[in-house]
Design an enzyme around this catalytic site. Structure first.
Site, PDB file in Angstrom:
ATOM      1  N   MET A  31       1.117  -1.309   0.159  1.00 49.57           N
ATOM      2  CA  MET A  31       0.136  -0.032  -0.009  1.00 49.57           C
ATOM      3  C   MET A  31       0.719   0.926   0.064  1.00 49.57           C
ATOM      4  SD  MET A  31      -3.210  -0.730   2.392  1.00 49.57           S
ATOM      5  CE  MET A  31      -1.753  -1.743   3.615  1.00 49.57           C
ATOM      6  N   CYS A  51      -2.402  -1.256  -9.428  1.00 47.10           N
ATOM      7  CA  CYS A  51      -3.099  -0.184  -8.892  1.00 47.10           C
ATOM      8  C   CYS A  51      -3.560   0.894  -9.804  1.00 47.10           C
ATOM      9  CB  CYS A  51      -1.652   1.250  -9.174  1.00 47.10           C
ATOM     10  SG  CYS A  51      -2.062   2.584  -7.399  1.00 47.10           S
ATOM     11  N   ASN A  97      -7.327 -11.017  -2.462  1.00 47.28           N
ATOM     12  CA  ASN A  97      -7.730  -9.662  -1.955  1.00 47.28           C
ATOM     13  C   ASN A  97      -8.716  -9.039  -2.216  1.00 47.28           C
ATOM     14  OD1 ASN A  97      -6.182  -6.876  -3.179  1.00 47.28           O
ATOM     15  ND2 ASN A  97      -6.133  -7.178  -0.806  1.00 47.28           N
ATOM     16  N   GLY A  98      -8.781  -8.203  -0.870  1.00 49.21           N
ATOM     17  CA  GLY A  98     -10.315  -6.629  -1.650  1.00 49.21           C
ATOM     18  C   GLY A  98     -11.147  -7.259  -0.488  1.00 49.21           C
TER      19      GLY A  98
END
Length: 335
Positions: A17, A99, A210-211
Protein backbone atom coordinates in the site's frame (compact mmCIF):
# COMPACT_ATOMS: atom_id res chain seq x y z
CA UNK A 1 5.78 -24.96 -7.29
CA UNK A 2 8.82 -23.54 -5.52
CA UNK A 3 8.91 -24.51 -1.87
CA UNK A 4 10.40 -21.36 -0.45
CA UNK A 5 9.74 -19.08 2.47
CA UNK A 6 7.69 -16.60 0.46
CA UNK A 7 5.39 -19.28 -0.97
CA UNK A 8 4.79 -20.82 2.44
CA UNK A 9 4.19 -17.40 4.00
CA UNK A 10 1.73 -16.43 1.25
CA UNK A 11 -1.14 -18.21 3.06
CA UNK A 12 -1.56 -14.78 4.63
CA UNK A 13 0.01 -11.58 3.38
CA UNK A 14 -0.17 -7.89 4.17
CA UNK A 15 -0.87 -6.01 0.95
CA UNK A 16 1.46 -3.46 -0.64
CA UNK A 17 0.00 0.00 0.00
CA UNK A 18 1.51 3.27 -1.17
CA UNK A 19 2.52 5.63 1.65
CA UNK A 20 1.63 2.98 4.23
CA UNK A 21 3.67 -0.22 4.03
CA UNK A 22 7.09 1.35 4.44
CA UNK A 23 9.88 -0.37 6.36
CA UNK A 24 8.66 0.90 9.75
CA UNK A 25 5.17 -0.44 9.13
CA UNK A 26 6.61 -3.77 8.01
CA UNK A 27 8.79 -4.03 11.11
CA UNK A 28 5.71 -3.53 13.30
CA UNK A 29 3.77 -6.15 11.35
CA UNK A 30 6.64 -8.58 11.71
CA UNK A 31 6.65 -8.06 15.48
CA UNK A 32 2.96 -9.01 15.47
CA UNK A 33 3.34 -12.04 13.17
CA UNK A 34 6.46 -14.10 12.48
CA UNK A 35 4.99 -15.89 9.45
CA UNK A 36 2.83 -13.47 7.44
CA UNK A 37 4.30 -12.43 4.09
CA UNK A 38 4.95 -8.68 3.95
CA UNK A 39 5.09 -6.47 0.86
CA UNK A 40 6.82 -3.18 0.21
CA UNK A 41 5.11 -0.17 -1.19
CA UNK A 42 5.31 -0.15 -4.97
CA UNK A 43 8.76 0.93 -6.15
CA UNK A 44 8.94 1.93 -9.81
CA UNK A 45 11.51 0.29 -12.03
CA UNK A 46 12.46 3.64 -13.63
CA UNK A 47 13.22 5.11 -10.19
CA UNK A 48 15.63 2.26 -9.50
CA UNK A 49 17.18 1.88 -12.93
CA UNK A 50 17.17 5.39 -14.37
CA UNK A 51 17.02 7.33 -11.13
CA UNK A 52 19.46 5.21 -9.13
CA UNK A 53 17.13 5.40 -6.13
CA UNK A 54 18.38 2.16 -4.57
CA UNK A 55 17.74 3.64 -1.12
CA UNK A 56 14.10 2.72 -1.79
CA UNK A 57 15.14 -0.92 -1.36
CA UNK A 58 16.38 -0.47 2.20
CA UNK A 59 14.77 -2.77 4.74
CA UNK A 60 15.51 -4.48 8.01
CA UNK A 61 16.59 -8.13 7.77
CA UNK A 62 14.08 -8.92 10.52
CA UNK A 63 11.24 -8.09 8.13
CA UNK A 64 11.70 -11.37 6.24
CA UNK A 65 9.90 -12.99 4.57
CA UNK A 66 9.35 -9.77 2.61
CA UNK A 67 8.55 -9.18 -1.06
CA UNK A 68 9.36 -6.23 -3.30
CA UNK A 69 6.56 -4.86 -5.47
CA UNK A 70 7.70 -3.22 -8.69
CA UNK A 71 5.84 -0.89 -11.01
CA UNK A 72 6.74 -0.71 -14.66
CA UNK A 73 6.02 -1.99 -18.14
CA UNK A 74 9.40 -2.22 -19.86
CA UNK A 75 10.61 -5.83 -19.69
CA UNK A 76 14.33 -5.01 -19.77
CA UNK A 77 13.99 -2.29 -17.17
CA UNK A 78 11.89 -4.50 -14.90
CA UNK A 79 14.47 -7.26 -15.24
CA UNK A 80 17.21 -4.89 -14.12
CA UNK A 81 15.06 -3.62 -11.23
CA UNK A 82 14.30 -7.21 -10.21
CA UNK A 83 18.03 -7.95 -10.09
CA UNK A 84 18.53 -4.96 -7.83
CA UNK A 85 15.72 -6.25 -5.62
CA UNK A 86 17.22 -9.70 -5.24
CA UNK A 87 20.66 -8.22 -4.60
CA UNK A 88 19.01 -6.25 -1.78
CA UNK A 89 17.73 -9.53 -0.35
CA UNK A 90 14.02 -9.65 -1.20
CA UNK A 91 12.42 -13.10 -1.26
CA UNK A 92 9.96 -12.34 -4.06
CA UNK A 93 9.54 -9.82 -6.87
CA UNK A 94 5.93 -8.78 -7.52
CA UNK A 95 4.64 -6.89 -10.56
CA UNK A 96 1.88 -4.37 -9.93
CA UNK A 97 -1.00 -4.82 -12.39
CA UNK A 98 -3.68 -3.55 -10.04
CA UNK A 99 -3.14 0.08 -9.02
CA UNK A 100 -5.66 2.42 -10.73
CA UNK A 101 -4.21 5.85 -9.87
CA UNK A 102 -3.76 8.46 -12.62
CA UNK A 103 -0.08 8.84 -11.71
CA UNK A 104 0.50 5.13 -12.18
CA UNK A 105 -1.53 4.98 -15.42
CA UNK A 106 0.51 7.81 -16.94
CA UNK A 107 3.62 5.69 -16.50
CA UNK A 108 1.85 2.63 -17.97
CA UNK A 109 2.03 0.90 -14.61
CA UNK A 110 -0.59 -0.84 -12.57
CA UNK A 111 -4.12 -1.79 -13.59
CA UNK A 112 -3.85 -0.40 -17.10
CA UNK A 113 -1.63 -3.42 -17.85
CA UNK A 114 -4.73 -5.64 -17.60
CA UNK A 115 -5.42 -4.43 -21.15
CA UNK A 116 -2.17 -5.93 -22.45
CA UNK A 117 -1.61 -9.43 -21.08
CA UNK A 118 0.97 -10.10 -23.78
CA UNK A 119 3.17 -7.28 -22.49
CA UNK A 120 2.72 -8.49 -18.91
CA UNK A 121 3.83 -11.96 -20.00
CA UNK A 122 6.94 -10.44 -21.59
CA UNK A 123 7.68 -8.60 -18.35
CA UNK A 124 7.27 -11.79 -16.30
CA UNK A 125 9.55 -13.73 -18.66
CA UNK A 126 12.24 -11.05 -18.51
CA UNK A 127 12.14 -10.87 -14.72
CA UNK A 128 12.13 -14.64 -14.30
CA UNK A 129 15.16 -14.90 -16.57
CA UNK A 130 16.94 -12.28 -14.47
CA UNK A 131 16.39 -13.59 -10.92
CA UNK A 132 16.20 -16.86 -9.03
CA UNK A 133 13.36 -15.92 -6.66
CA UNK A 134 9.62 -16.08 -7.33
CA UNK A 135 8.21 -13.52 -9.77
CA UNK A 136 4.55 -12.93 -8.97
CA UNK A 137 1.77 -10.67 -10.27
CA UNK A 138 -0.88 -8.67 -8.41
CA UNK A 139 -3.85 -7.89 -10.64
CA UNK A 140 -7.52 -6.96 -10.78
CA UNK A 141 -10.30 -9.07 -12.30
CA UNK A 142 -10.47 -6.54 -15.13
CA UNK A 143 -10.70 -2.83 -15.92
CA UNK A 144 -13.39 -0.51 -17.22
CA UNK A 145 -15.81 -2.28 -19.61
CA UNK A 146 -13.85 -5.52 -19.80
CA UNK A 147 -15.80 -8.70 -19.02
CA UNK A 148 -13.88 -10.32 -16.16
CA UNK A 149 -15.23 -13.75 -17.09
CA UNK A 150 -13.32 -13.43 -20.36
CA UNK A 151 -10.30 -11.29 -19.61
CA UNK A 152 -9.17 -12.79 -16.30
CA UNK A 153 -8.72 -16.38 -17.59
CA UNK A 154 -6.87 -15.04 -20.63
CA UNK A 155 -4.66 -12.83 -18.47
CA UNK A 156 -3.83 -15.70 -16.11
CA UNK A 157 -3.17 -18.07 -19.02
CA UNK A 158 -0.61 -15.68 -20.47
CA UNK A 159 1.31 -15.08 -17.26
CA UNK A 160 1.24 -18.77 -16.32
CA UNK A 161 2.70 -19.61 -19.74
CA UNK A 162 5.42 -17.05 -19.01
CA UNK A 163 6.33 -18.90 -15.81
CA UNK A 164 4.35 -17.08 -13.11
CA UNK A 165 3.38 -19.57 -10.41
CA UNK A 166 1.79 -17.23 -7.85
CA UNK A 167 -0.74 -14.45 -8.31
CA UNK A 168 -2.66 -12.11 -6.02
CA UNK A 169 -6.08 -11.14 -7.38
CA UNK A 170 -7.93 -8.07 -6.10
CA UNK A 171 -11.46 -9.37 -6.59
CA UNK A 172 -12.95 -6.25 -8.13
CA UNK A 173 -12.61 -4.30 -11.35
CA UNK A 174 -10.64 -1.08 -11.56
CA UNK A 175 -12.25 1.90 -13.25
CA UNK A 176 -9.41 3.90 -14.78
CA UNK A 177 -11.57 6.96 -15.49
CA UNK A 178 -14.22 8.46 -13.25
CA UNK A 179 -13.25 6.84 -9.95
CA UNK A 180 -10.48 7.84 -7.58
CA UNK A 181 -8.06 5.23 -6.21
CA UNK A 182 -10.01 5.37 -2.93
CA UNK A 183 -13.33 4.80 -4.72
CA UNK A 184 -11.74 1.93 -6.66
CA UNK A 185 -11.23 0.14 -3.34
CA UNK A 186 -14.92 0.29 -2.46
CA UNK A 187 -17.31 0.97 -5.33
CA UNK A 188 -16.74 -1.77 -7.91
CA UNK A 189 -18.41 -4.90 -6.51
CA UNK A 190 -16.33 -7.75 -5.19
CA UNK A 191 -16.52 -11.07 -7.04
CA UNK A 192 -14.98 -13.73 -4.80
CA UNK A 193 -16.78 -16.47 -6.76
CA UNK A 194 -14.90 -15.57 -9.92
CA UNK A 195 -11.56 -15.80 -8.14
CA UNK A 196 -12.54 -19.18 -6.70
CA UNK A 197 -13.45 -20.38 -10.20
CA UNK A 198 -9.99 -19.36 -11.37
CA UNK A 199 -8.54 -21.78 -8.85
CA UNK A 200 -10.56 -24.56 -10.48
CA UNK A 201 -9.36 -23.50 -13.94
CA UNK A 202 -5.74 -23.14 -12.82
CA UNK A 203 -5.24 -25.78 -10.11
CA UNK A 204 -1.44 -25.48 -10.16
CA UNK A 205 -1.43 -21.69 -9.84
CA UNK A 206 -1.04 -20.38 -6.28
CA UNK A 207 -3.88 -17.85 -5.98
CA UNK A 208 -4.21 -15.34 -3.17
CA UNK A 209 -7.42 -13.32 -2.93
CA UNK A 210 -7.45 -9.62 -2.01
CA UNK A 211 -10.15 -7.04 -1.47
CA UNK A 212 -12.64 -6.40 1.34
CA UNK A 213 -11.18 -8.91 3.79
CA UNK A 214 -11.60 -7.43 7.24
CA UNK A 215 -10.97 -10.18 9.80
CA UNK A 216 -9.25 -13.51 10.36
CA UNK A 217 -12.50 -15.49 10.35
CA UNK A 218 -13.10 -14.33 6.79
CA UNK A 219 -9.52 -15.22 5.83
CA UNK A 220 -9.85 -18.71 7.29
CA UNK A 221 -13.13 -19.21 5.42
CA UNK A 222 -11.54 -18.30 2.09
CA UNK A 223 -8.64 -20.66 2.70
CA UNK A 224 -11.05 -23.41 3.67
CA UNK A 225 -12.92 -22.75 0.40
CA UNK A 226 -9.82 -23.80 -1.54
CA UNK A 227 -7.83 -20.66 -2.17
CA UNK A 228 -4.09 -20.82 -1.49
CA UNK A 229 -3.67 -17.47 0.20
CA UNK A 230 -5.40 -14.37 1.52
CA UNK A 231 -3.98 -10.87 1.18
CA UNK A 232 -5.29 -8.27 3.65
CA UNK A 233 -4.89 -4.57 3.00
CA UNK A 234 -6.52 -1.78 4.96
CA UNK A 235 -7.65 -3.96 7.86
CA UNK A 236 -4.07 -5.11 8.45
CA UNK A 237 -3.01 -1.48 8.61
CA UNK A 238 -5.86 0.08 10.59
CA UNK A 239 -6.41 -2.87 12.97
CA UNK A 240 -3.07 -4.69 12.82
CA UNK A 241 -3.48 -6.51 16.13
CA UNK A 242 -6.90 -7.87 15.13
CA UNK A 243 -5.48 -9.36 11.93
CA UNK A 244 -1.95 -10.34 12.88
CA UNK A 245 -1.81 -11.25 16.59
CA UNK A 246 -3.53 -14.62 16.09
CA UNK A 247 -2.39 -15.18 12.50
CA UNK A 248 0.57 -17.42 13.26
CA UNK A 249 -1.61 -19.84 15.19
CA UNK A 250 -4.81 -19.73 13.14
CA UNK A 251 -3.37 -19.45 9.63
CA UNK A 252 0.00 -21.15 9.93
CA UNK A 253 -0.62 -23.62 12.77
CA UNK A 254 2.28 -22.32 14.83
CA UNK A 255 2.44 -23.35 18.46
CA UNK A 256 2.69 -20.95 21.37
CA UNK A 257 0.69 -17.97 22.56
CA UNK A 258 -0.62 -15.25 20.28
CA UNK A 259 1.24 -11.97 20.20
CA UNK A 260 -0.36 -8.92 21.85
CA UNK A 261 -0.58 -5.25 21.04
CA UNK A 262 1.02 -4.40 24.39
CA UNK A 263 3.91 -6.76 23.72
CA UNK A 264 4.36 -5.27 20.26
CA UNK A 265 4.65 -1.76 21.70
CA UNK A 266 7.37 -2.89 24.08
CA UNK A 267 9.17 -4.71 21.29
CA UNK A 268 9.10 -1.54 19.19
CA UNK A 269 10.86 0.59 21.82
CA UNK A 270 14.44 -0.51 20.99
CA UNK A 271 13.65 -0.09 17.29
CA UNK A 272 12.37 3.43 17.97
CA UNK A 273 15.48 4.29 19.97
CA UNK A 274 17.75 3.05 17.18
CA UNK A 275 15.79 5.04 14.59
CA UNK A 276 16.02 8.23 16.64
CA UNK A 277 19.74 7.72 17.21
CA UNK A 278 20.21 7.81 13.43
CA UNK A 279 18.40 11.14 13.18
CA UNK A 280 14.94 9.78 12.44
CA UNK A 281 11.67 11.22 13.71
CA UNK A 282 9.35 9.49 16.15
CA UNK A 283 6.22 10.04 14.08
CA UNK A 284 7.79 8.19 11.14
CA UNK A 285 7.23 5.03 13.19
CA UNK A 286 4.31 5.86 15.47
CA UNK A 287 2.01 6.83 12.59
CA UNK A 288 1.85 3.13 11.80
CA UNK A 289 1.03 2.22 15.42
CA UNK A 290 -2.13 4.33 15.77
CA UNK A 291 -4.49 1.40 15.15
CA UNK A 292 -2.84 -1.09 17.50
CA UNK A 293 -5.61 -0.80 20.09
CA UNK A 294 -8.51 -0.22 17.68
CA UNK A 295 -11.83 -1.10 19.27
CA UNK A 296 -10.40 -1.30 22.78
CA UNK A 297 -10.96 1.01 25.78
CA UNK A 298 -8.44 3.83 25.68
CA UNK A 299 -7.83 3.56 21.91
CA UNK A 300 -8.85 7.16 21.29
CA UNK A 301 -6.44 8.45 23.93
CA UNK A 302 -3.66 6.28 22.51
CA UNK A 303 -4.19 7.73 19.03
CA UNK A 304 -4.43 11.28 20.33
CA UNK A 305 -1.27 11.03 22.41
CA UNK A 306 0.78 9.65 19.55
CA UNK A 307 -0.72 11.90 16.88
CA UNK A 308 -0.25 15.10 18.85
CA UNK A 309 2.97 14.29 20.65
CA UNK A 310 5.13 12.39 18.18
CA UNK A 311 5.85 15.45 16.03
CA UNK A 312 7.03 17.59 18.96
CA UNK A 313 10.75 18.44 19.04
CA UNK A 314 12.64 15.88 21.10
CA UNK A 315 9.75 13.41 21.26
CA UNK A 316 11.06 9.97 22.11
CA UNK A 317 10.12 6.50 23.32
CA UNK A 318 8.94 7.84 26.68
CA UNK A 319 5.88 9.26 24.87
CA UNK A 320 5.01 5.78 23.64
CA UNK A 321 5.66 4.25 27.05
CA UNK A 322 3.36 6.82 28.67
CA UNK A 323 0.60 6.15 26.17
CA UNK A 324 0.95 2.42 26.80
CA UNK A 325 0.69 2.98 30.56
CA UNK A 326 -2.56 4.88 29.99
CA UNK A 327 -3.93 2.00 27.90
CA UNK A 328 -3.04 -0.54 30.58
CA UNK A 329 -4.53 1.62 33.34
CA UNK A 330 -7.75 1.95 31.36
CA UNK A 331 -7.85 -1.82 30.86
CA UNK A 332 -7.57 -2.38 34.62
CA UNK A 333 -10.41 0.03 35.32
CA UNK A 334 -12.72 -1.53 32.74
CA UNK A 335 -11.82 -5.16 33.54
Amino acid sequence: MPNNAATEAARLSSAPMMDWTDRHCRYLHRVLSRHTLLYTEMVTAPALVRGGAVHLLEHNPEEHPVALQLGGSDPAELAQAARLGTQAGYAEINLNCGCPSDRVQSGTFGAILMRDPGLVAQCVTAMRDAVDVDVTVKCRIGVDDQDPEEVLPEFLSRIVAAGCERVQIHARKAWLQGLSPKENRDIPPLDYDLVQRMKVLFPNLHISINGGISNLDQAVGLLDAGLDGVMVGRAAYHQPADILCAADRRIFGAEGPDSTAEGAVRAMLPYIEAHLSRGGKLNQITRHMLGLFAGRPGARGWRRTLSEGATAPGAGPELVEGALSDIEATAQVTA
